[in-house]
Design a protein around this motif. Structure first.
Motif, mmCIF file in Angstrom:
data_model
loop_
_atom_site.group_PDB
_atom_site.id
_atom_site.type_symbol
_atom_site.label_atom_id
_atom_site.label_comp_id
_atom_site.label_asym_id
_atom_site.label_seq_id
_atom_site.Cartn_x
_atom_site.Cartn_y
_atom_site.Cartn_z
ATOM 1 N N ASN A 168 24.940 33.431 24.942
ATOM 2 C CA ASN A 168 25.464 34.786 24.954
ATOM 3 C C ASN A 168 26.659 34.907 24.016
ATOM 4 O OD1 ASN A 168 27.046 37.216 25.939
ATOM 5 N ND2 ASN A 168 25.239 37.334 27.242
ATOM 6 N N PHE A 169 26.613 35.906 23.158
ATOM 7 C CA PHE A 169 27.653 36.107 22.149
ATOM 8 C C PHE A 169 29.006 36.421 22.794
ATOM 9 C CE2 PHE A 169 29.986 38.639 19.022
ATOM 10 C CZ PHE A 169 29.830 37.883 17.874
ATOM 11 N N ASN A 170 28.991 37.117 23.938
ATOM 12 C CA ASN A 170 30.228 37.562 24.577
ATOM 13 C C ASN A 170 30.510 36.821 25.875
ATOM 14 O OD1 ASN A 170 30.980 39.590 22.698
ATOM 15 N ND2 ASN A 170 29.304 40.851 23.470
ATOM 16 N N GLY A 171 29.978 35.642 26.040
ATOM 17 C CA GLY A 171 30.219 34.898 27.263
ATOM 18 C C GLY A 171 31.696 34.696 27.540
ATOM 19 N N GLY A 172 32.150 35.119 28.740
ATOM 20 C CA GLY A 172 33.539 34.906 29.131
ATOM 21 C C GLY A 172 34.517 35.956 28.646
ATOM 22 N N ARG A 173 34.055 36.978 27.917
ATOM 23 C CA ARG A 173 35.002 37.947 27.360
ATOM 24 C C ARG A 173 35.212 39.178 28.243
ATOM 25 N NH1 ARG A 173 36.322 37.115 22.000
ATOM 26 N NH2 ARG A 173 35.196 35.408 21.014
ATOM 27 N N SER A 174 34.456 39.300 29.330
ATOM 28 C CA SER A 174 34.568 40.495 30.151
ATOM 29 C C SER A 174 35.418 40.281 31.392
ATOM 30 C CB SER A 174 33.166 40.977 30.562
ATOM 31 O OG SER A 174 32.430 41.336 29.429
ATOM 32 N N ARG A 175 35.199 39.205 32.090
ATOM 33 C CA ARG A 175 35.953 38.962 33.312
ATOM 34 C C ARG A 175 37.303 38.369 32.938
ATOM 35 N NH1 ARG A 175 32.563 36.328 37.816
ATOM 36 N NH2 ARG A 175 31.755 38.441 37.770
ATOM 37 N N LEU A 176 38.372 38.941 33.471
ATOM 38 C CA LEU A 176 39.717 38.612 32.998
ATOM 39 C C LEU A 176 40.242 37.280 33.499
ATOM 40 C CD1 LEU A 176 41.491 42.064 33.315
ATOM 41 C CD2 LEU A 176 40.612 40.986 31.257
ATOM 42 N N SER A 177 39.784 36.836 34.652
ATOM 43 C CA SER A 177 40.567 35.807 35.314
ATOM 44 C C SER A 177 39.851 34.510 35.638
ATOM 45 C CB SER A 177 41.106 36.376 36.625
ATOM 46 O OG SER A 177 40.017 36.784 37.450
ATOM 47 N N PHE A 178 38.568 34.368 35.271
ATOM 48 C CA PHE A 178 37.831 33.170 35.662
ATOM 49 C C PHE A 178 37.922 32.958 37.175
ATOM 50 C CE2 PHE A 178 38.237 32.468 31.199
ATOM 51 C CZ PHE A 178 37.084 31.782 30.839
ATOM 52 N N GLY A 179 37.897 34.039 37.927
ATOM 53 C CA GLY A 179 37.869 33.935 39.379
ATOM 54 C C GLY A 179 39.187 34.199 40.062
ATOM 55 N N THR A 180 40.318 33.944 39.423
ATOM 56 C CA THR A 180 41.620 34.141 40.061
ATOM 57 C C THR A 180 42.616 34.705 39.056
ATOM 58 O OG1 THR A 180 42.241 31.864 39.538
ATOM 59 C CG2 THR A 180 41.298 32.257 41.719
ATOM 60 N N PHE A 181 43.564 35.484 39.570
ATOM 61 C CA PHE A 181 44.646 36.019 38.746
ATOM 62 C C PHE A 181 45.862 35.115 38.878
ATOM 63 C CE2 PHE A 181 42.343 40.084 38.944
ATOM 64 C CZ PHE A 181 42.436 40.465 37.617
ATOM 65 N N THR A 182 45.939 34.089 38.071
ATOM 66 C CA THR A 182 47.104 33.222 38.041
ATOM 67 C C THR A 182 47.501 32.995 36.588
ATOM 68 O OG1 THR A 182 45.860 31.146 37.907
ATOM 69 C CG2 THR A 182 46.287 32.031 40.115
ATOM 70 N N GLY A 183 48.747 32.622 36.385
ATOM 71 C CA GLY A 183 49.200 32.323 35.043
ATOM 72 C C GLY A 183 48.411 31.184 34.427
ATOM 73 N N THR A 184 48.082 30.176 35.251
ATOM 74 C CA THR A 184 47.324 29.030 34.756
ATOM 75 C C THR A 184 45.932 29.435 34.293
ATOM 76 O OG1 THR A 184 48.519 27.528 36.235
ATOM 77 C CG2 THR A 184 46.407 26.762 35.355
ATOM 78 N N SER A 185 45.252 30.274 35.107
ATOM 79 C CA SER A 185 43.894 30.681 34.731
ATOM 80 C C SER A 185 43.903 31.542 33.478
ATOM 81 C CB SER A 185 43.218 31.440 35.885
ATOM 82 O OG SER A 185 43.845 32.687 36.111
ATOM 83 N N TYR A 201 52.270 35.244 27.331
ATOM 84 C CA TYR A 201 52.077 36.492 28.069
ATOM 85 C C TYR A 201 51.179 36.327 29.292
ATOM 86 C CZ TYR A 201 54.150 38.628 23.951
ATOM 87 O OH TYR A 201 55.005 38.955 22.939
ATOM 88 N N ALA A 202 50.609 35.134 29.477
ATOM 89 C CA ALA A 202 49.653 34.926 30.563
ATOM 90 C C ALA A 202 50.272 35.164 31.943
ATOM 91 C CB ALA A 202 49.076 33.510 30.488
ATOM 92 N N ASP A 203 51.565 34.843 32.100
ATOM 93 C CA ASP A 203 52.196 34.986 33.410
ATOM 94 C C ASP A 203 52.340 36.441 33.835
ATOM 95 O OD1 ASP A 203 52.470 32.260 33.766
ATOM 96 O OD2 ASP A 203 54.417 32.183 32.768
ATOM 97 N N PHE A 204 52.250 37.385 32.881
ATOM 98 C CA PHE A 204 52.402 38.788 33.242
ATOM 99 C C PHE A 204 51.152 39.353 33.913
ATOM 100 C CE2 PHE A 204 55.709 38.436 30.032
ATOM 101 C CZ PHE A 204 56.736 39.158 30.610
ATOM 102 N N VAL A 205 49.975 38.771 33.657
ATOM 103 C CA VAL A 205 48.731 39.332 34.182
ATOM 104 C C VAL A 205 48.704 39.357 35.704
ATOM 105 C CG1 VAL A 205 46.223 39.070 34.257
ATOM 106 C CG2 VAL A 205 47.456 38.713 32.112
ATOM 107 N N PRO A 206 48.967 38.236 36.407
ATOM 108 C CA PRO A 206 48.958 38.308 37.870
ATOM 109 C C PRO A 206 50.059 39.211 38.418
ATOM 110 C CG PRO A 206 49.732 36.160 37.104
ATOM 111 C CD PRO A 206 49.169 36.860 35.930
ATOM 112 N N LYS A 207 51.167 39.337 37.690
ATOM 113 C CA LYS A 207 52.221 40.244 38.153
ATOM 114 C C LYS A 207 51.749 41.686 38.109
ATOM 115 C CE LYS A 207 56.204 37.378 36.898
ATOM 116 N NZ LYS A 207 57.442 37.292 36.093
#
Length: 216
Positions: A168-185, A201-207
């Motif tokens: 798939n050309f767009n694999g992984g580009r739609s779901r934001l968090s790979f299952g969880t909203f954490t800075g690490t993910s 900027y990753a730490d701002f997403v779960p906030k």
């Protein structure tokens, strides 16, 4: 995509519910280097509103003989991009030789799988251009096979087929968090999709997901 829905809405507006006999057919567009192959899940030649012609990959009097094997694809938003394989059968000698002898014909080329609406089961003119299209990219080497079949008159006929592998050309580009909203993910996502290590900027997403606001 907007053209797809515009064409569908125009048909619905121009017909009554009791007169509609809509059928859905799959379309497969394969962008080889030297040519674009357009196939659809029916018999004979089908024309879409954009003027493109599509060759049916279902044949035989009973409609059961299929000249292409297409796997069922998965939702790519999980972040995964599984490897699929599709087999094209009954190629002519010239096309088969060209695909076999030049790896650039296949590797890295796009496959688009979508669907069209047809007026009925026997129609040959689609009501819409392909919509709901998923894009895939062919990867790695293809495999080729030849089969010799004996004809009723005693002669033999060679049948050629090629199996293409694609993701798939767009694999992984739609779901934001790979299952969880954490800075690490989110940092992991930035690395996988864009090659950005330690995204600041990753730490701002779960906030923001938890309702965090910035006061200026």
């Amino acid at each position: 995509m907007s053209a797809f829905f515009d064409q569908l809405e125009a048909y619905l507006d121009a017909t009554r519910a009791s007169d509609r006999r809509l059928n859905v057919a799959v379309t497969i567009e394969i962008g080889f280097l030297s040519q674009t192959v357009r196939l659809w899940g029916g018999r004979g030649r089908m024309i879409t509103p954009d003027g493109n012609a599509w060759t049916g990959f279902v044949g035989g009097a009973d409609g059961q003989q299929v000249f292409i094997e297409v796997p069922e694809t998965e939702d790519p938003r999980s972040g995964n991009a599984p490897l699929y394989e599709m087999r094209l059968g009954y190629l002519d000698t010239e096309s088969y030789s060209r695909l076999r002898d030049d790896e650039e014909e296949i590797d890295g080329r796009l496959i688009r799988i979508g669907y069209v609406y047809m007026p009925d089961e026997t129609g040959t003119r689609a009501l819409t251009d392909p919509g709901g299209v998923e894009r895939f990219r062919m990867v790695g080497g293809a495999s080729f096979s030849e089969r010799r079949t004996k004809m009723p008159d005693g002669s033999h006929r060679l049948q050629y087929s090629v199996a293409c592998r694609f993701k798939n050309f767009n694999g992984g580009r739609s779901r934001l968090s790979f299952g969880t909203f954490t800075g690490t993910s989110q940092k992991f996502r930035s690395d996988v999709l864009f090659g950005v290590l330690n995204d600041r900027y990753a730490d701002f997403v779960p906030k923001y997901a938890g309702g965090y606001k910035i006061t200026l």
